[in-house]
Write a protein that holds these residues in place. Structure first.
Motif, PDB file in Angstrom:
ATOM      1  N   HIS A   1       0.993  -0.828  39.998  1.00  0.00           N
ATOM      2  CA  HIS A   1       0.520   0.473  40.488  1.00  0.00           C
ATOM      3  C   HIS A   1       0.941   1.604  39.545  1.00  0.00           C
ATOM      4  N   VAL A   2       2.190   1.609  39.094  1.00  0.00           N
ATOM      5  CA  VAL A   2       2.592   2.707  38.203  1.00  0.00           C
ATOM      6  C   VAL A   2       1.916   2.592  36.843  1.00  0.00           C
ATOM      7  N   ILE A   3       1.619   1.375  36.395  1.00  0.00           N
ATOM      8  CA  ILE A   3       0.859   1.232  35.150  1.00  0.00           C
ATOM      9  C   ILE A   3      -0.533   1.824  35.325  1.00  0.00           C
ATOM     10  N   GLU A   4      -1.139   1.568  36.461  1.00  0.00           N
ATOM     11  CA  GLU A   4      -2.491   2.082  36.724  1.00  0.00           C
ATOM     12  C   GLU A   4      -2.519   3.604  36.825  1.00  0.00           C
ATOM     13  N   ILE A   5      -1.593   4.178  37.580  1.00  0.00           N
ATOM     14  CA  ILE A   5      -1.680   5.617  37.849  1.00  0.00           C
ATOM     15  C   ILE A   5      -1.080   6.487  36.751  1.00  0.00           C
ATOM     16  N   PHE A   6      -0.009   6.029  36.112  1.00  0.00           N
ATOM     17  CA  PHE A   6       0.600   6.806  35.036  1.00  0.00           C
ATOM     18  C   PHE A   6       0.009   6.433  33.678  1.00  0.00           C
ATOM     19  N   THR A   7      -0.586   5.272  33.587  1.00  0.00           N
ATOM     20  CA  THR A   7      -1.077   4.644  32.361  1.00  0.00           C
ATOM     21  C   THR A   7       0.125   4.297  31.477  1.00  0.00           C
ATOM     22  N   PRO A   8      -0.038   3.366  30.571  1.00  0.00           N
ATOM     23  CA  PRO A   8       1.080   3.016  29.693  1.00  0.00           C
ATOM     24  C   PRO A   8       1.573   4.192  28.841  1.00  0.00           C
ATOM     25  N   GLN A   9       0.751   5.221  28.686  1.00  0.00           N
ATOM     26  CA  GLN A   9       1.144   6.382  27.879  1.00  0.00           C
ATOM     27  C   GLN A   9       2.215   7.246  28.548  1.00  0.00           C
ATOM     28  N   ARG A  10       2.474   7.013  29.827  1.00  0.00           N
ATOM     29  CA  ARG A  10       3.492   7.818  30.516  1.00  0.00           C
ATOM     30  C   ARG A  10       4.515   6.945  31.240  1.00  0.00           C
ATOM     31  N   LEU A  11       4.807   5.776  30.672  1.00  0.00           N
ATOM     32  CA  LEU A  11       5.819   4.882  31.229  1.00  0.00           C
ATOM     33  C   LEU A  11       6.910   4.625  30.203  1.00  0.00           C
ATOM     34  N   MET A  12       8.118   4.388  30.693  1.00  0.00           N
ATOM     35  CA  MET A  12       9.221   4.011  29.813  1.00  0.00           C
ATOM     36  C   MET A  12      10.170   3.068  30.542  1.00  0.00           C
ATOM     37  N   PHE A  13      10.849   2.249  29.772  1.00  0.00           N
ATOM     38  CA  PHE A  13      11.823   1.309  30.303  1.00  0.00           C
ATOM     39  C   PHE A  13      13.145   2.013  30.574  1.00  0.00           C
ATOM     40  N   GLY A  14      13.795   1.580  31.638  1.00  0.00           N
ATOM     41  CA  GLY A  14      15.168   1.979  31.931  1.00  0.00           C
ATOM     42  C   GLY A  14      15.880   0.794  32.547  1.00  0.00           C
ATOM     43  N   SER A  15      17.130   0.600  32.221  1.00  0.00           N
ATOM     44  CA  SER A  15      17.831  -0.600  32.667  1.00  0.00           C
ATOM     45  C   SER A  15      18.584  -0.431  33.981  1.00  0.00           C
ATOM     46  N   ASP A  16      18.971   0.775  34.327  1.00  0.00           N
ATOM     47  CA  ASP A  16      19.839   1.042  35.467  1.00  0.00           C
ATOM     48  C   ASP A  16      21.174   0.319  35.304  1.00  0.00           C
ATOM     49  N   TRP A  17      21.622   0.268  34.064  1.00  0.00           N
ATOM     50  CA  TRP A  17      22.873  -0.412  33.749  1.00  0.00           C
ATOM     51  C   TRP A  17      24.057   0.510  33.986  1.00  0.00           C
TER      52      TRP A  17
ATOM     53  N   LEU B   1       0.595  -5.293  28.769  1.00  0.00           N
ATOM     54  CA  LEU B   1       0.473  -4.166  27.857  1.00  0.00           C
ATOM     55  C   LEU B   1       0.205  -4.655  26.435  1.00  0.00           C
ATOM     56  N   SER B   2      -0.498  -3.841  25.671  1.00  0.00           N
ATOM     57  CA  SER B   2      -0.748  -4.166  24.261  1.00  0.00           C
ATOM     58  C   SER B   2       0.559  -4.007  23.476  1.00  0.00           C
ATOM     59  N   ASP B   3       0.570  -4.465  22.240  1.00  0.00           N
ATOM     60  CA  ASP B   3       1.769  -4.355  21.407  1.00  0.00           C
ATOM     61  C   ASP B   3       2.181  -2.899  21.208  1.00  0.00           C
ATOM     62  N   SER B   4       1.220  -2.012  20.979  1.00  0.00           N
ATOM     63  CA  SER B   4       1.567  -0.596  20.776  1.00  0.00           C
ATOM     64  C   SER B   4       2.055   0.039  22.083  1.00  0.00           C
ATOM     65  N   GLU B   5       1.466  -0.356  23.202  1.00  0.00           N
ATOM     66  CA  GLU B   5       1.928   0.151  24.500  1.00  0.00           C
ATOM     67  C   GLU B   5       3.338  -0.346  24.801  1.00  0.00           C
ATOM     68  N   LYS B   6       3.615  -1.589  24.446  1.00  0.00           N
ATOM     69  CA  LYS B   6       4.968  -2.133  24.636  1.00  0.00           C
ATOM     70  C   LYS B   6       5.976  -1.376  23.773  1.00  0.00           C
ATOM     71  N   ALA B   7       5.616  -1.074  22.549  1.00  0.00           N
ATOM     72  CA  ALA B   7       6.523  -0.327  21.666  1.00  0.00           C
ATOM     73  C   ALA B   7       6.851   1.034  22.267  1.00  0.00           C
ATOM     74  N   SER B   8       5.865   1.690  22.824  1.00  0.00           N
ATOM     75  CA  SER B   8       6.093   2.988  23.464  1.00  0.00           C
ATOM     76  C   SER B   8       6.940   2.827  24.725  1.00  0.00           C
ATOM     77  N   PHE B   9       6.636   1.817  25.514  1.00  0.00           N
ATOM     78  CA  PHE B   9       7.376   1.551  26.759  1.00  0.00           C
ATOM     79  C   PHE B   9       8.847   1.277  26.469  1.00  0.00           C
ATOM     80  N   TRP B  10       9.120   0.447  25.472  1.00  0.00           N
ATOM     81  CA  TRP B  10      10.492   0.010  25.191  1.00  0.00           C
ATOM     82  C   TRP B  10      11.319   1.036  24.428  1.00  0.00           C
TER      83      TRP B  10
END
Length: 135
Positions: free
Chosen positions: A73-89, A113-122
């Protein structure tokens, strides 16, 4: 609702919704989280951090499938262009054995996600939005 009102009142401020807004994953409840997140995603100045998932699930018995509909759902509504990884560590240790488990979960739920979307996410989005430099 309070986050939506804040974002509406501050259109020139960049916001990051942490922990995908802590949906009730352990209860597999989508509403009202889904509707509120959909409204929040309409504001272009909001990014969403995919983090804190395991501590919102059943700590002792979660599976990857428990998170899929929320992350989709968050991938759909925010799109990969507005998502980022967080660990909650290190808070994630309440519901997992290692940092590696958190990373592997994020890899699985974002595998489409595509390779470029993954790079942005990570890291790409965090680097640009938090203005981190390699100096």
């Amino acid at each position: 609702p309070a986050a939506i009102e804040l974002v509406r009142a501050c259109p020139d401020v960049q916001f990051v919704m942490d922990h995908i807004s802590k949906p009730r994953i352990a209860k597999q409840e989508m509403e009202p989280w889904k509707t509120l997140m959909s409204e929040l995603a309409t504001f272009p100045n909001v990014l969403c951090k995919v983090s804190g998932l395991v501590t919102e699930a059943n700590w002792k018995d979660w599976q990857v499938k428990d998170f899929k509909s929320y992350v989709d759902h968050v991938i759909e509504i925010f799109t990969p262009q507005r998502l980022m990884f967080g660990s909650d560590w290190p808070v994630a240790l309440l519901a997992t054995q290692s940092y590696s488990d958190v990373v592997q979960l994020a890899e699985k739920v974002t595998s489409q996600l595509s390779d470029s979307e993954k790079a942005s996410f990570w890291g790409g989005h965090a680097t640009s939005k938090y203005k981190v430099t390699n100096q």
